[in-house]
Design a protein around this motif. Sequence first.
Motif, PDB file in Angstrom:
ATOM      1  N   TYR A  33      37.397  32.425  39.974  1.00  0.00           N
ATOM      2  CA  TYR A  33      38.112  33.221  40.975  1.00  0.00           C
ATOM      3  C   TYR A  33      37.181  34.163  41.724  1.00  0.00           C
ATOM      4  O   TYR A  33      37.363  34.404  42.915  1.00  0.00           O
ATOM      5  CB  TYR A  33      39.249  34.020  40.319  1.00  0.00           C
ATOM      6  N   ASP A  34      36.197  34.700  41.052  1.00  0.00           N
ATOM      7  CA  ASP A  34      35.257  35.603  41.713  1.00  0.00           C
ATOM      8  C   ASP A  34      34.488  34.880  42.816  1.00  0.00           C
ATOM      9  O   ASP A  34      34.313  35.411  43.916  1.00  0.00           O
ATOM     10  CB  ASP A  34      34.279  36.217  40.699  1.00  0.00           C
ATOM     11  N   ARG A  93      38.626  27.729  36.779  1.00  0.00           N
ATOM     12  CA  ARG A  93      38.383  28.166  38.151  1.00  0.00           C
ATOM     13  C   ARG A  93      37.593  29.465  38.152  1.00  0.00           C
ATOM     14  O   ARG A  93      37.840  30.357  37.349  1.00  0.00           O
ATOM     15  CB  ARG A  93      39.699  28.393  38.872  1.00  0.00           C
ATOM     16  N   GLU A  96      35.454  32.153  44.402  1.00  0.00           N
ATOM     17  CA  GLU A  96      36.386  31.802  45.474  1.00  0.00           C
ATOM     18  C   GLU A  96      36.680  33.019  46.347  1.00  0.00           C
ATOM     19  O   GLU A  96      36.736  32.907  47.574  1.00  0.00           O
ATOM     20  CB  GLU A  96      37.682  31.249  44.886  1.00  0.00           C
TER      21      GLU A  96
END
Length: 102
Positions: free
Chosen positions: A7-8, A5, A10
């Motif tokens: 995360y940055d 994933r 998202e």
Amino acid sequence: MRKVRDYDAELKALNDKARALKAQKIQQLGELVAATGADALDTGTLVGGLLHILKEAKAPAVQEAWRSDGAAFFQRRGRKASGSSGSDGQGAGAGRASDAQS
């Protein structure tokens, strides 16, 4: 194998969405000011009036009276717009009235 994933990405997408929602809210508030004719007031008078509203709005009975006045305002605007060829006030106004109630 599991997909990693990002995360940055998202977090950036969520921040962008929050920024867009805030901009939309500010635009709608400006449209409400213009729709009520309050844009004719100078900024100091408008802000002073809003500050007085915040002080007085603590009573549930006052809030309910103002809410019903606001709903009646949008219903009148809706009827006026439905008589014309465009749907300028009805769809957007009705949505804003329900937003103000929540």
